[in-house]
Design a protein around this motif. Structure first.
Motif, PDB file in Angstrom:
ATOM      1  N   ALA A 189      25.092  50.433  32.407  1.00  0.00           N
ATOM      2  CA  ALA A 189      26.154  50.583  33.408  1.00  0.00           C
ATOM      3  C   ALA A 189      25.676  50.108  34.769  1.00  0.00           C
ATOM      4  CB  ALA A 189      26.605  52.040  33.485  1.00  0.00           C
ATOM      5  N   LEU A 190      24.422  50.389  35.092  1.00  0.00           N
ATOM      6  CA  LEU A 190      23.848  49.948  36.364  1.00  0.00           C
ATOM      7  C   LEU A 190      23.768  48.426  36.421  1.00  0.00           C
ATOM      8  CD1 LEU A 190      22.592  50.981  39.015  1.00  0.00           C
ATOM      9  CD2 LEU A 190      20.380  50.937  37.875  1.00  0.00           C
ATOM     10  N   GLY A 191      23.312  47.807  35.333  1.00  0.00           N
ATOM     11  CA  GLY A 191      23.233  46.347  35.281  1.00  0.00           C
ATOM     12  C   GLY A 191      24.603  45.702  35.370  1.00  0.00           C
ATOM     13  N   SER A 192      25.579  46.271  34.674  1.00  0.00           N
ATOM     14  CA  SER A 192      26.947  45.731  34.715  1.00  0.00           C
ATOM     15  C   SER A 192      27.527  45.822  36.118  1.00  0.00           C
ATOM     16  CB  SER A 192      27.848  46.495  33.747  1.00  0.00           C
ATOM     17  OG  SER A 192      27.455  46.272  32.431  1.00  0.00           O
ATOM     18  N   LEU A 193      27.285  46.930  36.775  1.00  0.00           N
ATOM     19  CA  LEU A 193      27.791  47.105  38.135  1.00  0.00           C
ATOM     20  C   LEU A 193      27.103  46.147  39.106  1.00  0.00           C
ATOM     21  CD1 LEU A 193      29.795  48.776  39.763  1.00  0.00           C
ATOM     22  CD2 LEU A 193      27.989  50.430  40.178  1.00  0.00           C
ATOM     23  N   ALA A 194      25.800  45.941  38.920  1.00  0.00           N
ATOM     24  CA  ALA A 194      25.065  45.021  39.794  1.00  0.00           C
ATOM     25  C   ALA A 194      25.562  43.588  39.631  1.00  0.00           C
ATOM     26  CB  ALA A 194      23.571  45.097  39.488  1.00  0.00           C
ATOM     27  N   VAL A 195      25.847  43.176  38.382  1.00  0.00           N
ATOM     28  CA  VAL A 195      26.370  41.830  38.137  1.00  0.00           C
ATOM     29  C   VAL A 195      27.765  41.702  38.741  1.00  0.00           C
ATOM     30  CG1 VAL A 195      27.217  40.304  36.307  1.00  0.00           C
ATOM     31  CG2 VAL A 195      24.996  41.364  36.089  1.00  0.00           C
ATOM     32  N   THR A 196      28.576  42.736  38.613  1.00  0.00           N
ATOM     33  CA  THR A 196      29.945  42.705  39.112  1.00  0.00           C
ATOM     34  C   THR A 196      29.990  42.644  40.629  1.00  0.00           C
ATOM     35  OG1 THR A 196      30.630  43.992  37.202  1.00  0.00           O
ATOM     36  CG2 THR A 196      32.157  43.915  39.033  1.00  0.00           C
ATOM     37  N   LYS A 197      29.107  43.380  41.295  1.00  0.00           N
ATOM     38  CA  LYS A 197      29.106  43.398  42.768  1.00  0.00           C
ATOM     39  C   LYS A 197      28.804  42.016  43.339  1.00  0.00           C
ATOM     40  CE  LYS A 197      28.294  48.163  43.980  1.00  0.00           C
ATOM     41  NZ  LYS A 197      27.547  49.093  44.804  1.00  0.00           N
ATOM     42  N   ASP A 198      27.940  41.266  42.665  1.00  0.00           N
ATOM     43  CA  ASP A 198      27.617  39.891  43.070  1.00  0.00           C
ATOM     44  C   ASP A 198      27.277  39.809  44.565  1.00  0.00           C
ATOM     45  OD1 ASP A 198      27.144  37.257  42.491  1.00  0.00           O
ATOM     46  OD2 ASP A 198      29.225  36.621  42.800  1.00  0.00           O
ATOM     47  N   ASP A 199      26.390  40.708  45.024  1.00  0.00           N
ATOM     48  CA  ASP A 199      26.016  40.752  46.436  1.00  0.00           C
ATOM     49  C   ASP A 199      24.675  40.078  46.712  1.00  0.00           C
ATOM     50  OD1 ASP A 199      24.411  42.590  45.192  1.00  0.00           O
ATOM     51  OD2 ASP A 199      25.049  44.313  46.387  1.00  0.00           O
ATOM     52  N   GLY A 200      24.104  39.416  45.715  1.00  0.00           N
ATOM     53  CA  GLY A 200      22.848  38.704  45.902  1.00  0.00           C
ATOM     54  C   GLY A 200      21.618  39.534  45.594  1.00  0.00           C
ATOM     55  N   GLU A 222      39.838  44.927  40.434  1.00  0.00           N
ATOM     56  CA  GLU A 222      41.189  45.264  40.842  1.00  0.00           C
ATOM     57  C   GLU A 222      42.015  43.991  40.995  1.00  0.00           C
ATOM     58  OE1 GLU A 222      43.163  48.130  44.176  1.00  0.00           O
ATOM     59  OE2 GLU A 222      41.645  46.724  44.861  1.00  0.00           O
ATOM     60  N   ASN A 223      43.247  44.016  40.528  1.00  0.00           N
ATOM     61  CA  ASN A 223      44.146  42.882  40.659  1.00  0.00           C
ATOM     62  C   ASN A 223      45.385  43.365  41.399  1.00  0.00           C
ATOM     63  OD1 ASN A 223      45.495  40.498  40.430  1.00  0.00           O
ATOM     64  ND2 ASN A 223      45.803  40.600  38.225  1.00  0.00           N
ATOM     65  N   LYS A 224      45.239  43.527  42.701  1.00  0.00           N
ATOM     66  CA  LYS A 224      46.309  44.100  43.509  1.00  0.00           C
ATOM     67  C   LYS A 224      47.390  43.043  43.739  1.00  0.00           C
ATOM     68  CE  LYS A 224      47.049  47.018  47.420  1.00  0.00           C
ATOM     69  NZ  LYS A 224      46.447  47.888  48.387  1.00  0.00           N
ATOM     70  N   ARG A 225      48.639  43.479  43.669  1.00  0.00           N
ATOM     71  CA  ARG A 225      49.759  42.565  43.856  1.00  0.00           C
ATOM     72  C   ARG A 225      50.621  43.067  45.002  1.00  0.00           C
ATOM     73  NH1 ARG A 225      50.866  41.384  37.540  1.00  0.00           N
ATOM     74  NH2 ARG A 225      48.738  40.742  37.167  1.00  0.00           N
ATOM     75  N   GLU A 226      51.143  42.130  45.759  1.00  0.00           N
ATOM     76  CA  GLU A 226      52.012  42.455  46.887  1.00  0.00           C
ATOM     77  C   GLU A 226      53.417  41.947  46.582  1.00  0.00           C
ATOM     78  OE1 GLU A 226      51.086  44.162  49.599  1.00  0.00           O
ATOM     79  OE2 GLU A 226      49.025  44.337  48.883  1.00  0.00           O
ATOM     80  N   PHE A 227      54.415  42.797  46.767  1.00  0.00           N
ATOM     81  CA  PHE A 227      55.800  42.412  46.555  1.00  0.00           C
ATOM     82  C   PHE A 227      56.569  42.594  47.852  1.00  0.00           C
ATOM     83  CE2 PHE A 227      54.431  43.818  42.310  1.00  0.00           C
ATOM     84  CZ  PHE A 227      54.762  42.690  41.576  1.00  0.00           C
ATOM     85  N   SER A 228      57.495  41.663  48.106  1.00  0.00           N
ATOM     86  CA  SER A 228      58.338  41.783  49.299  1.00  0.00           C
ATOM     87  C   SER A 228      59.394  42.857  49.048  1.00  0.00           C
ATOM     88  CB  SER A 228      59.004  40.441  49.597  1.00  0.00           C
ATOM     89  OG  SER A 228      59.933  40.123  48.583  1.00  0.00           O
TER      90      SER A 228
END
Length: 198
Positions: free
Chosen positions: A128-139, A154-160
């Motif tokens: 879980a730690l490795g997966s989170l580190a890869v996902t953060k992609d902070d270098g 997260e795939n946030k969507r905006e609607f008018s």
């Protein structure tokens, strides 16, 4: 730490099931990642060697510090022969891992590692730690990104306001439809009669 003898019966069965969850291939990948990430020496292969390598908490503390970049959550990492100091070092790792973003359900307990109760849980936490580190992609992550899967983002969507008001007029398919509905061919029978018997 209490000195325990061999286990029997149900206790032995439960421990056997827990031990079967431990994966040697996963151990190999985790050791390789930790060595690349921290620059520490590689242990001999095997479950006991893996436990002894992580047991004092030093390698785990180095690992979590390397993922934070400049802000090290564990300020002092001291090698100690005292049991309570080693367990304290593991607890510091767990606290820093939780702050990093690991959920409580993915965390192992200190005794799982220190007493070797559930090393599969230790593997799950490190995965879980490795997966989170890869996902953060902070270098801060070092190593092959294909070693761990990326966590969903997260795939946030905006609607008018206009789109939202249009959506109120649409009947979703979950609500059902009355298209094609008719009462043709329906037979209802005779209405029920109430008889008054004197």
């Amino acid at each position: 730490m209490a000195n325990r003898g061999p286990s029997y019966g149900l206790t032995r069965e439960v421990q056997s099931k827990i031990d079967k969850k431990y994966e040697a291939e996963l151990e190999e990948r985790l050791v390789e990642w930790i060595v690349v990430q921290c620059g520490v020496d590689k242990p001999a292969p095997g479950k006991i060697e893996f436990q002894n390598w992580l047991k004092d908490g030093i390698v785990l503390s180095e690992l979590i510090n390397s993922l934070y970049g400049d802000k090290k959550p564990i300020k002092t990492i001291k090698k100690s022969g005292m049991v309570f100091k080693q367990m304290e070092q593991i607890s510091l790792f767990l606290k820093a891992a939780e702050t990093y973003g690991i959920t409580k359900t993915d965390m192992f307990q200190t005794v799982d590692l220190f007493e070797g109760k559930d090393l599969a849980a230790v593997q799950r936490t490190l995965m879980a730690l490795g997966s989170l580190a890869v996902t953060k992609d902070d270098g801060c992550y070092k190593g092959d990104p294909s070693w761990f899967h990326r966590k969903s983002q997260e795939n946030k969507r905006e609607f008018s306001d206009e789109q939202l008001s249009e959506g109120k007029n649409v009947i979703g398919l979950q609500m059902g439809t009355n298209r094609g509905a008719s009462q043709a061919g329906m037979s209802y029978g005779r209405p029920r009669q109430i008889l008054n018997n004197p």
